[in-house]
Motif scaffolding. Structure first.
Motif, short mmCIF file in Angstrom:
data_model
loop_
_atom_site.label_atom_id
_atom_site.label_comp_id
_atom_site.label_asym_id
_atom_site.label_seq_id
_atom_site.Cartn_x
_atom_site.Cartn_y
_atom_site.Cartn_z
N PRO A 262 0.82 -1.21 0.00
CA PRO A 262 0.00 0.00 0.00
C PRO A 262 0.86 1.26 0.00
CG PRO A 262 -0.77 -1.58 1.64
CD PRO A 262 0.53 -2.09 1.15
N SER A 263 0.56 2.18 -0.90
CA SER A 263 1.22 3.48 -1.07
C SER A 263 2.58 3.41 -1.74
CB SER A 263 1.35 4.24 0.26
OG SER A 263 2.48 3.80 1.00
N ALA A 264 3.08 2.22 -2.08
CA ALA A 264 4.41 2.10 -2.67
C ALA A 264 4.44 2.67 -4.09
CB ALA A 264 4.85 0.64 -2.69
N HIS A 265 5.56 3.28 -4.46
CA HIS A 265 5.76 3.86 -5.78
C HIS A 265 6.73 3.02 -6.61
CE1 HIS A 265 4.18 8.17 -5.24
NE2 HIS A 265 3.81 7.50 -4.19
N SER A 266 6.55 3.06 -7.93
CA SER A 266 7.43 2.36 -8.86
C SER A 266 7.82 3.29 -10.00
CB SER A 266 6.73 1.12 -9.44
OG SER A 266 6.31 0.22 -8.44
N PHE A 267 8.98 3.02 -10.60
CA PHE A 267 9.50 3.85 -11.70
C PHE A 267 10.39 2.98 -12.58
CE2 PHE A 267 13.23 6.30 -13.16
CZ PHE A 267 12.62 7.26 -13.96
N ASN A 268 10.17 3.04 -13.89
CA ASN A 268 11.02 2.26 -14.80
C ASN A 268 11.60 3.09 -15.95
OD1 ASN A 268 8.87 2.61 -16.52
ND2 ASN A 268 8.35 0.43 -16.69
N GLY A 269 11.62 4.41 -15.76
CA GLY A 269 12.18 5.28 -16.78
C GLY A 269 11.14 5.82 -17.75
N GLU A 270 10.09 5.07 -17.97
CA GLU A 270 9.04 5.48 -18.90
C GLU A 270 7.73 5.78 -18.19
OE1 GLU A 270 8.73 2.43 -21.81
OE2 GLU A 270 10.74 2.79 -22.64
N THR A 271 7.48 5.06 -17.11
CA THR A 271 6.25 5.28 -16.34
C THR A 271 6.55 5.39 -14.86
OG1 THR A 271 5.78 2.93 -15.99
CG2 THR A 271 4.91 3.92 -18.01
N ARG A 272 5.65 6.02 -14.17
CA ARG A 272 5.68 6.05 -12.71
C ARG A 272 4.30 5.61 -12.25
NH1 ARG A 272 8.64 7.94 -9.13
NH2 ARG A 272 9.95 9.19 -10.49
N LYS A 273 4.27 4.78 -11.22
CA LYS A 273 2.97 4.39 -10.70
C LYS A 273 3.02 4.29 -9.19
CE LYS A 273 3.47 -0.55 -11.80
NZ LYS A 273 2.80 -1.68 -12.48
N TRP A 274 1.85 4.45 -8.58
CA TRP A 274 1.78 4.44 -7.12
C TRP A 274 0.52 3.73 -6.68
CZ3 TRP A 274 1.76 8.46 -10.46
CH2 TRP A 274 0.58 9.23 -10.56
N ASN A 275 0.69 2.86 -5.68
CA ASN A 275 -0.43 2.08 -5.16
C ASN A 275 -1.30 2.91 -4.23
OD1 ASN A 275 0.51 -0.13 -6.53
ND2 ASN A 275 1.42 -1.13 -4.74
N ILE A 276 -2.53 2.50 -4.09
CA ILE A 276 -3.45 3.19 -3.20
C ILE A 276 -2.95 3.14 -1.76
CG2 ILE A 276 -4.89 1.14 -2.74
CD1 ILE A 276 -7.32 3.07 -2.96
N ALA A 277 -3.10 4.25 -1.05
CA ALA A 277 -2.64 4.34 0.35
C ALA A 277 -3.78 4.01 1.28
CB ALA A 277 -2.07 5.73 0.62
N ASN A 278 -4.27 2.79 1.18
CA ASN A 278 -5.39 2.34 2.01
C ASN A 278 -5.29 0.83 2.12
OD1 ASN A 278 -8.21 1.17 2.33
ND2 ASN A 278 -8.66 3.34 2.68
N ASN A 279 -5.08 0.32 3.32
CA ASN A 279 -4.85 -1.11 3.49
C ASN A 279 -6.04 -1.95 3.04
OD1 ASN A 279 -2.39 -0.41 4.55
ND2 ASN A 279 -2.73 -1.31 6.56
N ALA A 280 -7.25 -1.53 3.44
CA ALA A 280 -8.44 -2.32 3.11
C ALA A 280 -8.68 -2.37 1.61
CB ALA A 280 -9.65 -1.74 3.83
N LYS A 281 -8.54 -1.22 0.94
CA LYS A 281 -8.77 -1.19 -0.51
C LYS A 281 -7.66 -1.91 -1.26
CE LYS A 281 -11.58 3.02 -0.48
NZ LYS A 281 -11.71 4.43 -0.95
#
Length: 380
Positions: A262-281
């Motif tokens: 939850p809430s973790a971010h990722s990056f691969n040079g072309e995209t950035r993405k971030w997970n929802i910051a909510n444990n239940a969801k």
């Protein structure tokens, strides 16, 4: 080499200043951890065939979960990716979690680096922050980890808050030197919205933070740690030679990374993405075989602006040749034009013909300088 970050979203209690995503309830902890293992499998192609050079357990407080659970994550990374034989594997830990038994158990895992959340060696400061540990535990935890044979250790400190006199700040830094800790991460106390600290200030129960105090303590720290042989290799990070945080250095140098949890971010040079910051969801989505993430496809201007922001935070600075070679020709000229006033002020310097870095004076204004160097997307 790429990195993998695990966000363990659990803490014993809430620090008054913290706005990271976490829960003080351990309810559904096992389900969340299983969902994170499932996400790791589902995301296995995000980094392509890159070798994994670093694994980092952050949070939250990763040290609240069992070492066997930490090792299970590591084992799954090894099964799904090619992991470097000398990979740096870090766990963030609070002193109160580092009992003799817990340290012994962690010694049996592949963890080889500790990031210990000391924040202060003064009891009244820790109470003011609402930290879970006390001053005695701060000192004892470091010695206990060292006695177990761990040498790659960083201590987190905070400065620039009302209780921290300059003398106390000197004492905190002196303890780092005395304990022979090779890496320091030090952060100015900031007041984040919706935190307890922000509420106390709004109600007049606590004073505002003092920017002048923060700047003075930051400047003193640079000078003192440099005298003790530390390199100021990133705005908030200092290390003895050879003890940089490889994982965090990769963030600042634009290396790809995958964030799990939850809430973790990722990056691969072309995209950035971030997970929802909510444990239940987060849990609900993974149970439905979905990854609850927002994704941003980065434009060339996004990528060059991110490089400006991150590279200027480091002692290596911004390589203008890399700007043109990696992001497109013409950008470096605009950056140099925008940088002229900061050269004149003595806030920026040229390390060589193609590299620009902050001076010690400029480090006080790093975010402002970077924003003024950004490429205007509408002009391209």
């Amino acid at each position: 080499m790429a990195g993998i970050y695990f966000h363990i979203p659990f803490c014993k209690q809430a620090c008054h200043y913290c706005d990271f995503h976490f829960s003080t309830s351990a309810k559904y902890k096992d389900e969340i951890l299983l969902s994170m293992l499932k996400e790791l499998e589902m995301q296995r192609d995000y980094l392509g065939t890159e070798t994994i050079g670093t694994i980092y357990f952050g949070g939250g407080t990763p040290s609240v979960i069992a070492p066997a659970e930490i090792q299970r994550f590591i084992d799954q990374v090894v099964k799904q990716h090619h992991v470097s034989a000398d990979a740096e594997i870090t766990i963030e830990a609070n002193p109160d979690d580092l009992s003799p038994q817990r340290v012994k158990e962690l010694r049996q895992t592949n963890i080889n680096r500790f990031s210990i959340g000391i924040q202060s060696f003064f009891e009244e400061d820790l109470r003011w922050m609402n930290r879970a540990h006390n001053a005695k535990e701060a000192d004892a935890a470091i010695k206990r980890v060292q006695d177990a044979g761990f040498e790659n250790i960083t201590a987190d400190l905070i400065y620039g808050y009302p209780l921290l006199t300059d003398e106390k700040w000197k004492t905190n830094l002196g303890k780092i030197h005395e304990l022979n800790i090779p890496h320091v991460s030090a952060y100015s106390m900031t007041v984040e919205a919706k935190t307890a600290l922000a509420h106390f200030i709004a109600k007049g129960k606590q004073p505002e933070m003092n920017d002048s105090q923060s700047a003075d303590q930051f400047t003193y720290m640079i000078s003192q740690l440099r005298e003790w042989g530390f390199e100021h290799y990133e705005t908030s990070n200092f290390a003895k030679p050879g003890h940089y945080s490889r994982h965090n250095t990769n963030y600042w140098r634009g290396v790809s990374y995958l964030g799990i949890g939850p809430s973790a971010h990722s990056f691969n040079g072309e995209t950035r993405k971030w997970n929802i910051a909510n444990n239940a969801k987060y849990l609900e989505a993974l149970l439905a075989d979905k990854i609850p993430a927002e994704i941003e496809v980065l434009t060339p201007e996004d990528r060059v602006n991110e490089y400006i922001m991150t590279s200027l935070r480091t002692m290596w600075g911004m390589d203008l040749r890399r700007v043109d070679e990696q992001f497109g020709s013409g950008y470096s000229g605009e950056i140099e034009k925008n940088a002229e006033e900061f050269f004149d002020k003595g806030w920026l310097e040229r390390k060589d013909n193609h590299t620009v870095a902050l001076t010690d004076a400029g480090k006080l204004f790093s975010d402002h300088i970077a924003s003024e160097l950004f490429i205007d997307q509408e002009s391209k």
